[in-house]
Design a protein around this motif. Sequence first.
Motif, PDB file in Angstrom:
ATOM      1  N   ASN A 191       0.881  -1.162   0.008  1.00  0.00           N
ATOM      2  CA  ASN A 191      -0.064  -0.085   0.192  1.00  0.00           C
ATOM      3  C   ASN A 191       0.733   1.181  -0.018  1.00  0.00           C
ATOM      4  OD1 ASN A 191      -2.244  -1.400   0.043  1.00  0.00           O
ATOM      5  ND2 ASN A 191      -2.482  -1.450   2.176  1.00  0.00           N
ATOM      6  N   GLY A 192       1.959   1.099  -0.166  1.00  0.00           N
ATOM      7  CA  GLY A 192       2.782   2.256  -0.241  1.00  0.00           C
ATOM      8  C   GLY A 192       3.024   3.170  -1.639  1.00  0.00           C
ATOM      9  N   ARG A 246       4.992   9.782  -0.039  1.00  0.00           N
ATOM     10  CA  ARG A 246       4.755   9.356   1.329  1.00  0.00           C
ATOM     11  C   ARG A 246       5.747  10.745   2.049  1.00  0.00           C
ATOM     12  NH1 ARG A 246       3.612   4.371   3.678  1.00  0.00           N
ATOM     13  NH2 ARG A 246       4.924   4.988   5.590  1.00  0.00           N
ATOM     14  N   SER A 282      -0.819  10.448   8.879  1.00  0.00           N
ATOM     15  CA  SER A 282      -1.085   8.746   8.830  1.00  0.00           C
ATOM     16  C   SER A 282      -2.084   8.187   7.822  1.00  0.00           C
ATOM     17  CB  SER A 282      -1.624   8.480  10.133  1.00  0.00           C
ATOM     18  OG  SER A 282      -2.726   9.136  10.580  1.00  0.00           O
ATOM     19  N   THR A 283      -3.044   9.303   7.638  1.00  0.00           N
ATOM     20  CA  THR A 283      -4.092   8.750   6.456  1.00  0.00           C
ATOM     21  C   THR A 283      -3.199   9.147   5.030  1.00  0.00           C
ATOM     22  OG1 THR A 283      -5.848   9.703   7.842  1.00  0.00           O
ATOM     23  CG2 THR A 283      -6.286   9.555   5.659  1.00  0.00           C
ATOM     24  N   TRP A 284      -2.675   9.958   4.866  1.00  0.00           N
ATOM     25  CA  TRP A 284      -1.991  10.251   3.591  1.00  0.00           C
ATOM     26  C   TRP A 284      -1.011   9.195   3.306  1.00  0.00           C
ATOM     27  CZ3 TRP A 284      -2.629  13.118  -0.744  1.00  0.00           C
ATOM     28  CH2 TRP A 284      -1.198  13.156  -1.625  1.00  0.00           C
ATOM     29  N   ASN A 285      -0.262   8.680   4.061  1.00  0.00           N
ATOM     30  CA  ASN A 285       0.693   7.478   3.938  1.00  0.00           C
ATOM     31  C   ASN A 285       0.030   5.972   3.736  1.00  0.00           C
ATOM     32  OD1 ASN A 285       2.849   9.331   3.941  1.00  0.00           O
ATOM     33  ND2 ASN A 285       3.127   8.915   6.255  1.00  0.00           N
ATOM     34  N   SER A 286      -1.192   6.125   4.310  1.00  0.00           N
ATOM     35  CA  SER A 286      -1.881   4.851   4.235  1.00  0.00           C
ATOM     36  C   SER A 286      -2.544   4.533   2.781  1.00  0.00           C
ATOM     37  CB  SER A 286      -2.832   4.582   5.198  1.00  0.00           C
ATOM     38  OG  SER A 286      -3.960   5.652   5.245  1.00  0.00           O
ATOM     39  N   LEU A 287      -2.568   5.820   1.894  1.00  0.00           N
ATOM     40  CA  LEU A 287      -3.328   5.576   0.627  1.00  0.00           C
ATOM     41  C   LEU A 287      -2.606   4.818  -0.334  1.00  0.00           C
ATOM     42  CD1 LEU A 287      -4.928   9.384   0.355  1.00  0.00           C
ATOM     43  CD2 LEU A 287      -5.984   7.287   1.237  1.00  0.00           C
ATOM     44  N   GLU A 288      -3.251   4.507  -1.494  1.00  0.00           N
ATOM     45  CA  GLU A 288      -2.656   3.795  -2.572  1.00  0.00           C
ATOM     46  C   GLU A 288      -2.280   4.837  -3.610  1.00  0.00           C
ATOM     47  OE1 GLU A 288      -5.454   0.796  -3.975  1.00  0.00           O
ATOM     48  OE2 GLU A 288      -5.766  -0.327  -2.080  1.00  0.00           O
ATOM     49  N   THR A 326     -14.229   4.111   5.883  1.00  0.00           N
ATOM     50  CA  THR A 326     -12.888   3.378   5.819  1.00  0.00           C
ATOM     51  C   THR A 326     -11.801   4.273   6.472  1.00  0.00           C
ATOM     52  OG1 THR A 326     -13.521   2.003   4.221  1.00  0.00           O
ATOM     53  CG2 THR A 326     -11.047   1.867   4.741  1.00  0.00           C
ATOM     54  N   LEU A 327     -11.717   5.476   6.167  1.00  0.00           N
ATOM     55  CA  LEU A 327     -10.602   6.320   6.497  1.00  0.00           C
ATOM     56  C   LEU A 327     -10.861   6.957   7.776  1.00  0.00           C
ATOM     57  CD1 LEU A 327      -9.859   8.012   3.021  1.00  0.00           C
ATOM     58  CD2 LEU A 327      -8.536   6.090   4.131  1.00  0.00           C
TER      59      LEU A 327
END
Length: 318
Positions: free
Chosen positions: A262-263, A267, A287-293, A314-315
């Motif tokens: 998911n990176g 990032r 945290s939300t931004w780095n977890s996006l696809e 979800t977010l």
Amino acid sequence: GKLKAPKSTPSAIINSSGATLLTNQDKCVFSEFFCSAFTYPQHSPLPPVPTPSSIFDIPFVTPVDILCAFRSLSPKTKCNIVHYGLHNPRRIFTINNVPLAEPIVKDRNVEKVIVKDLGVHFSPTLSFSYHISKVVLKARTKMNLMFKSFHSKCPIIYSKAFTTFILPNIEYCSVIWNPTSSVKLTKELERVQRDFTRRLYSRCGLPPVSYSERLRDLKFTTLEQRRFVTDIVFFHSIIHKRYLLDVSSLLITAPLNRTLRNGHPLRISLPFLPHNSQSTLASRAISTWNSLESSSVALPHDPFRKFISSSLNTLFPT
């Protein structure tokens, strides 16, 4: 005769001689008055055409004129000073030998140093409790006025009025003052929409239900979720250079050396360690931004906003 007759016309008109005009044909005599009052322009030769050098004749401003303009400033009414930081030397600044004072306001009978800049109230501690209290007070005043002005049983009218006249005031510049670290301030803001939906149901004669059910029926989301979407979308605009801001002291791009499922290459990391009581845009959205696809962060502005709004469950779960 081809013109359509108006639905409502004045019953009678009195002309200059005192006679009463009843029919439309009689009222047309006003054209005689306009013709008598109209004067033809005097025929005279046109003035000479100005030369190009005299059309844009801007006077030359000297440094002496600039200094005179500065001397005419009134620092007592327009200029203030606010010191930030615990170790600030708190120097005294002057304009025309007049020291600048700190803007002091009363908040619940307590004097505080508050300065208003572009509609946002700042304090030396960067606590936006005063600003949020002013926003809530203004929103409630408008909400009371709205329920006094509208007398309808249609929920759509009240929801449209709320999103048009009240919601923009509540969310103005929320990326600066979003109180994610304060549960009290978050509930204080959310209570505005909670009370609005409750009064809407009471006005429209609907049965009382819970706040979550009212939001679902009205197709609303919580104010906290809306501020979350605003933060992520603004963060997306900064990363993609949609806003030309210098954010080197706020965040740095730090892609991972190894590939994650998911990176993505956009990032980021923080160049500082934020305190638990501090809330910045980067600390809220990292945290939300780095977890996006990768496919999500590469979307343009409008599709990205729609994606974040549709992925709130979800977010940002309730």
